[in-house]
Design an enzyme around this catalytic site. Structure first.
Site, short mmCIF file in Angstrom:
data_model
loop_
_atom_site.label_atom_id
_atom_site.label_comp_id
_atom_site.label_asym_id
_atom_site.label_seq_id
_atom_site.Cartn_x
_atom_site.Cartn_y
_atom_site.Cartn_z
CD GLU A 32 -2.83 1.00 2.50
OE1 GLU A 32 -2.71 -0.07 3.18
OE2 GLU A 32 -3.58 1.91 2.77
NE ARG A 258 3.24 -7.46 10.36
CZ ARG A 258 2.88 -6.61 9.31
NH1 ARG A 258 1.81 -7.14 8.77
NH2 ARG A 258 3.00 -5.48 9.19
CE LYS A 268 2.70 0.06 4.88
NZ LYS A 268 2.24 0.01 3.71
P1 ATP Z 1 2.42 -2.19 7.95
O1 ATP Z 1 1.74 -2.40 9.16
O2 ATP Z 1 3.77 -1.76 8.31
O3 ATP Z 1 1.61 -0.64 7.53
P2 ATP Z 1 1.31 -3.27 5.99
O4 ATP Z 1 1.06 -5.01 6.03
O5 ATP Z 1 -0.06 -2.72 6.05
O6 ATP Z 1 2.44 -3.10 6.85
P3 ATP Z 1 1.49 -3.39 3.12
O7 ATP Z 1 1.93 -2.15 2.49
O8 ATP Z 1 0.00 -3.81 3.05
O9 ATP Z 1 1.93 -3.14 4.58
O10 ATP Z 1 2.41 -4.57 2.71
C1 ATP Z 1 2.70 -5.32 1.73
C2 ATP Z 1 3.04 -6.49 1.83
O11 ATP Z 1 4.25 -6.85 2.57
C3 ATP Z 1 1.73 -7.28 2.50
O12 ATP Z 1 1.34 -8.60 1.68
C4 ATP Z 1 2.10 -7.50 3.86
O13 ATP Z 1 1.68 -8.84 4.21
C5 ATP Z 1 3.94 -7.52 3.77
N1 ATP Z 1 4.43 -7.30 5.01
C6 ATP Z 1 4.26 -6.12 5.51
N2 ATP Z 1 4.75 -6.30 6.72
C7 ATP Z 1 5.54 -7.08 7.01
C8 ATP Z 1 6.62 -8.11 7.75
N3 ATP Z 1 6.57 -7.22 9.07
N4 ATP Z 1 6.75 -9.15 7.54
C9 ATP Z 1 6.39 -9.78 6.39
N5 ATP Z 1 5.67 -9.31 5.69
C10 ATP Z 1 5.23 -8.04 5.83
MG MG Z 2 -1.87 -4.01 3.65
MG MG Z 3 -0.93 -1.04 7.08
#
Ligand code: ATP
Ligand code: MG
Ligand code: MG
Length: 552
Positions: A32, A258, A268
């Site tokens: 995202e 994760r 983030k």
């Molecule tokens: P955040 O909580 O930091 O905002 P998010 O999952 O909302 O993370 P996205 O931009 O949606 O962030 O992430 C893109 C991809 O990266 C998703 O498929 C998510 O599952 C993966 N991802 C995000 N954080 C992690 C993590 N700590 N370990 C493994 N994969 C991750």
């Molecule tokens: Mg996400």
């Molecule tokens: Mg997020």
């Protein structure tokens, strides 16, 4: 790099190929664009791109851009840069979930026509009450039985901008009594009057993630949709959506744990707070666990990929030791970083028997164990700098391997010197050391005496001034933010940055390499920071110290 270790996802894909369910693997990385990528995303990138790579398949890069208010082009550019930097190539053009808005809209009408979606006009508070709780079933919305015609008409009017935000939503008609809250008639579309970074003002209704994601996957021909565990209980909805429309293919979602790393955070939202509140300078501050921060600090793509491989892919979460990440970068840099000498706390050393105005060029290895990296030249002169910590008047014990009065050391790559005097200021700080060099000792041991050790040095006449930024753990506690009583910023390590100015580097550092950090002998790995440097100031970031404390 060694062959990838087996894991449950690899096994699952192997089985799918062996049993003919697929003949070509397609994965996707779906960030995202609401922040910069961090080390947690690196794991997802390595898993998704890595699986495609291992099976000769493809991986797409798709921006999940259904929340335009939090998203921006800056983040999109940063994310593309980071994925490329990690060494991966996405298949075809960059995709956006918003590319599919028209198709998604058609799918939504298909759901309505099939009697699987309805326009709900409950206000948000009432809708929340109707949703029930984990222990109590929800209540059907009074709008649940609207006719297909009425739903189509309302939905089209929603699209046409005839309603205010919050007035109506489109919901899936599933089961208000489901134990899985995600299945209690989830919202598929909401009205938002926002200018979208890709689609401008074309849309005033935006699809929800749970509706967008499976269909975007299907539109891209994704076979394996690999995501993190928090989506596990969204999987029934993922499958439900695909079952109730006619998508071009049926992707399958699989979840893995994760990645969390101790002494730092991978969220983030929290990282953004550190930037917004000025706890760090920017998203790419070298203290940040963002890929752009780590790049600026001197981490290499190889080390990050290696780290992700070491962590592995599994179903059980947990926190990985930061030492493991440091181990991965040391391992890479120990093999590949060019060597240089830099004196962090300089004190003048005068070779009293070396003629003033004279100098000689000494040739030394760029890497002591790798001849292919060639040689470099350093200048030997009468006036030198050595580190203040490498001299004491009287050795504290027999193990003292550095310089002291009356004793000898070798200046690395140069001659053996013997200290015979020093000058100190009123407070007892040594300001100048006097020594004699032994001209018969270049590359050979002296006769009749033994130097105590080898220390690094630079010529005072050719040295370049450097500012060195020494970084330590971003947070002072192992699991920042887990104590509910405290705000996570209180867990920051107050000593996460120490700035040293007036450090003296060998002349080769006047135009430092920009592709890889140096190993400053006996001190650590340091990477040139073009952003912090200027015409008259060279700034280098300490990537990591030399000592490896990570126990395998
Ligand atoms: P955040 O909580 O930091 O905002 P998010 O999952 O909302 O993370 P996205 O931009 O949606 O962030 O992430 C893109 C991809 O990266 C998703 O498929 C998510 O599952 C993966 N991802 C995000 N954080 C992690 C993590 N700590 N370990 C493994 N994969 C991750
Ligand atoms: Mg996400
Ligand atoms: Mg997020």
């Amino acid at each position: 790099e060694s062959a990838p270790a087996s894991n449950f996802i690899r096994t699952l894909i192997q089985d799918d190929l062996a049993e003919g369910r697929h003949d070509h693997v397609v994965t996707r990385f779906p960030p995202e664009p609401n922040g910069y990528l961090h080390i947690g995303h690196a794991k997802s990138i390595v898993v998704n791109f890595g699986m495609a790579e291992q099976f000769g398949g493809d991986c797409t890069l798709r921006f999940d851009d259904t929340n335009p208010e939090k998203e921006s082009q800056e983040y999109i550019e940063a994310i593309k840069r980071d994925v490329t930097w990690l060494g991966y190539e996405w298949k075809g053009p960059v995709r956006y979930a918003s590319d599919y808005f028209e198709r998604l809209y058609e799918y939504a009408e298909e759901l309505i026509r099939g009697g699987h979606a309805y326009v709900c006009s409950l206000d948000p508070e009432t809708a929340a009450q109707y949703r029930g709780t984990l222990t109590q079933a929800g209540t059907d919305s009074p709008y649940r039985d609207r006719s297909v015609e009425e739903n189509l008409d309302l939905f089209r009017s929603m699209r046409a901008g005839e309603f205010a935000e919050g007035e109506h939503v489109l919901r899936a008609k599933i089961d208000m009594a489901s134990p899985n809250m995600n299945m209690r008639d989830p919202i598929l579309y909401r009205i938002r009057y926002l200018t979208h970074h890709q689609t401008g003002d074309k849309w005033c209704i935006y699809p929800m993630y749970d509706f967008t994601h499976p269909l975007s996957d299907a539109e891209e021909g994704v076979t394996h949709s690999l995501c993190t565990l928090e989506f596990e209980d969204h999987r029934p909805l993922y499958d439900w959506v695909l079952e109730h429309v006619t998508p071009p293919c049926r992707p399958r979602q699989t979840e893995f744990a994760r990645l969390n790393v101790n002494y730092t955070i991978t969220s983030k939202r929290k990282l953004m707070r550190l930037v917004d509140e000025g706890h760090v300078d920017a998203w790419n501050d070298p203290r940040m666990p963002t890929l752009s921060g780590m790049r600026r600090r001197g981490f290499t793509p190889t080390s990050i990929r290696q780290f992700c491989d070491m962590v592995g892919v599994n179903k059980t979460g947990g926190t990985v030791d930061l030492g493991m990440l440091e181990h991965a970068i040391r391992d890479d840099l120990n093999r590949n970083a060019p060597r240089a000498m830099c004196v962090l706390r300089p004190v003048k050393l005068i070779l009293t028997n070396y003629p003033e105005g004279q100098s000689e060029t000494l040739t030394t290895a760029v890497h002591p164990q790798d001849e292919s990296m060639g040689t470099r030249e350093v200048t030997w002169t009468r006036e030198m700098y050595i580190d203040a910590e490498d001299f004491v008047e009287v050795p504290p014990n027999k193990k003292w391997k550095r310089l002291s009065k009356g004793n000898a050391v070798r200046l690395r790559g140069g001659y053996v010197i013997t200290c015979n005097d020093f000058v100190a200021d009123d407070e007892g700080n040594v300001t100048e050391i006097h020594a004699e060099y032994d001209p018969a000792t270049l590359g050979v041991n002296p006769e009749g005496y033994k130097p105590k050790g080898v220390i690094h040095w630079v010529s005072a006449e050719t040295a370049v001034d450097l500012e060195l930024r020494l970084y330590d753990r971003l947070f002072g506690v192992e699991n920042p933010g887990t104590d509910k009583e405290r705000d996570f910023v209180e867990d920051l390590n107050p000593d996460n940055l120490v700035v040293l100015t007036g450090c003296k580097g060998e002349a080769n550092l006047a135009s430092p390499r920009t592709d890889i950090p140096y190993q400053f002998e006996r001190e650590g790995y340091f990477f040139y920071d073009p952003e912090a440097s200027s015409e008259d100031r060279i700034v280098m970031n300490r990537t990591v110290t030399l000592r490896d404390s990570w126990a395998k």
